[in-house]
Enzyme design. Structure first.
Site, PDB file in Angstrom:
ATOM      1  CE  LYS A  12      -3.854  -2.351   2.293  1.00 27.53           C
ATOM      2  NZ  LYS A  12      -4.840  -2.318   3.402  1.00 27.53           N
ATOM      3  CE1 TYR A  52      -9.243  -3.242   0.381  1.00 24.98           C
ATOM      4  CE2 TYR A  52      -8.448  -1.210  -0.590  1.00 24.98           C
ATOM      5  CZ  TYR A  52      -8.224  -2.359   0.157  1.00 24.98           C
ATOM      6  OH  TYR A  52      -6.969  -2.611   0.680  1.00 24.98           O
ATOM      7  CG  ASN A 115      -3.684  -2.474   6.910  1.00 23.99           C
ATOM      8  OD1 ASN A 115      -3.606  -1.869   5.839  1.00 23.99           O
ATOM      9  ND2 ASN A 115      -4.647  -3.324   7.175  1.00 23.99           N
ATOM     10  CG  HIS A 118      -4.878  -6.344  -0.589  1.00 29.73           C
ATOM     11  ND1 HIS A 118      -6.096  -6.568  -0.009  1.00 29.73           N
ATOM     12  CD2 HIS A 118      -4.859  -7.082  -1.734  1.00 29.73           C
ATOM     13  CE1 HIS A 118      -6.801  -7.409  -0.783  1.00 29.73           C
ATOM     14  NE2 HIS A 118      -6.070  -7.725  -1.838  1.00 29.73           N
ATOM     15  CD  GLU A 129      -8.226  -9.048  -4.260  1.00 31.87           C
ATOM     16  OE1 GLU A 129      -7.088  -9.512  -4.023  1.00 31.87           O
ATOM     17  OE2 GLU A 129      -9.069  -8.842  -3.374  1.00 31.87           O
TER      18      GLU A 129
HETATM   19  P1  RTP Z   1      -6.910  -5.845   2.873  1.00 31.31           P
HETATM   20  O1  RTP Z   1      -8.136  -6.119   2.030  1.00 31.31           O
HETATM   21  O2  RTP Z   1      -6.373  -4.456   2.705  1.00 31.31           O
HETATM   22  O3  RTP Z   1      -5.879  -6.929   2.724  1.00 31.31           O
HETATM   23  O4  RTP Z   1      -7.353  -5.942   4.374  1.00 31.31           O
HETATM   24  P2  RTP Z   1      -8.168  -7.084   5.085  1.00 31.31           P
HETATM   25  O5  RTP Z   1      -8.757  -8.045   4.112  1.00 31.31           O
HETATM   26  O6  RTP Z   1      -7.266  -7.642   6.139  1.00 31.31           O
HETATM   27  O7  RTP Z   1      -9.313  -6.246   5.783  1.00 31.31           O
HETATM   28  P3  RTP Z   1     -10.681  -5.674   5.193  1.00 31.31           P
HETATM   29  O8  RTP Z   1     -11.713  -5.897   6.231  1.00 31.31           O
HETATM   30  O9  RTP Z   1     -10.930  -6.185   3.801  1.00 31.31           O
HETATM   31  O10 RTP Z   1     -10.385  -4.110   5.139  1.00 31.31           O
HETATM   32  C1  RTP Z   1      -9.694  -3.556   4.059  1.00 31.31           C
HETATM   33  C2  RTP Z   1      -8.820  -2.436   4.561  1.00 31.31           C
HETATM   34  O11 RTP Z   1      -9.628  -1.386   5.055  1.00 31.31           O
HETATM   35  C3  RTP Z   1      -8.943  -0.711   6.103  1.00 31.31           C
HETATM   36  N1  RTP Z   1      -9.779  -0.755   7.292  1.00 31.31           N
HETATM   37  N2  RTP Z   1      -9.947   0.287   8.065  1.00 31.31           N
HETATM   38  N3  RTP Z   1     -11.951   0.258  11.052  1.00 31.31           N
HETATM   39  C4  RTP Z   1     -11.188   0.786  10.131  1.00 31.31           C
HETATM   40  O12 RTP Z   1     -10.842   1.935  10.147  1.00 31.31           O
HETATM   41  C5  RTP Z   1     -10.754  -0.109   9.056  1.00 31.31           C
HETATM   42  N4  RTP Z   1     -11.087  -1.362   8.901  1.00 31.31           N
HETATM   43  C6  RTP Z   1     -10.457  -1.782   7.784  1.00 31.31           C
HETATM   44  C7  RTP Z   1      -7.639  -1.432   6.326  1.00 31.31           C
HETATM   45  O13 RTP Z   1      -6.622  -0.755   5.573  1.00 31.31           O
HETATM   46  C8  RTP Z   1      -7.907  -2.794   5.723  1.00 31.31           C
HETATM   47  O14 RTP Z   1      -6.714  -3.422   5.348  1.00 31.31           O
END
Ligand code: RTP
Length: 150
Positions: A12, A52, A115, A118, A129
């Site tokens: 990212k 997303y 974070n 991804h 993707e």
């Molecule tokens: P990613 O898709 O980025 O790999 O992350 P992930 O599957 O582990 O998590 P996901 O639930 O799909 O969330 C995507 C990205 O959104 C941001 N996020 N912010 N509460 C918050 O502020 C929040 N929750 C999620 C994070 O950057 C997350 O990686």
């Protein structure tokens, strides 16, 4: 589980700005995954909204798109045994505070909104993707390591 399973991994904008690309890439190489595609992209908000799309209703969605569009990302495809699940475990938990030391997020991040990387969460999403980020296709080649590392 499949030898030819592929996953989409993306450094990212914060990971790129902090100079962590080499470290993240190196972890996937060292683990034995085969690099199938790699590019630096400054994605548009529209493209990121597609990526997303499942999170569209979430309160953090606008902030997430702004963060992801704030600079270039490194888009990659890695192939190997159980690549999707293993890729996710190498990344660590979504919230870096819950990520174990030794994982990418556990080693480099503190905040969920910054974070670092991804990784696809299912084989089906990985396929979507990869098509979204690499519409031109990926490189086919034989890796000489393949008789030692699957
Ligand atoms: P990613 O898709 O980025 O790999 O992350 P992930 O599957 O582990 O998590 P996901 O639930 O799909 O969330 C995507 C990205 O959104 C941001 N996020 N912010 N509460 C918050 O502020 C929040 N929750 C999620 C994070 O950057 C997350 O990686």
């Amino acid at each position: 589980m499949s030898v030819s399973e592929r996953t989409y991994i993306m450094v990212k904008p914060d990971g790129v700005q902090r100079g962590l690309v080499g470290n993240i890439l190196g972890r996937f190489e060292q683990r034995g995954f085969k690099l199938i595609a790699l590019k630096l992209v400054h994605a548009t908000p529209e493209h990121l909204e597609q990526h997303y799309i499942d999170l569209k209703g979430k309160s953090f969605f606008p902030g997430l798109i702004k963060y992801m569009a704030s600079g270039p990302v490194v888009a990659m495809v890695w192939e190997g045994l159980d690549a999707v699940k293993t890729g996710r475990s190498m990344l660590g938990a979504t919230n870096p505070l819950a990520s174990a030391p030794g994982t990418i997020r556990g080693d480099f991040a503190l905040a969920v909104g910054r974070n670092i990387c991804h990784g696809s969460d299912s084989v089906e999403n990985a396929e979507k993707e990869i098509k979204l980020w690499f519409p031109e296709g990926v490189v086919q080649y034989t890796n000489d390591n393949s008789k030692w590392i699957f």
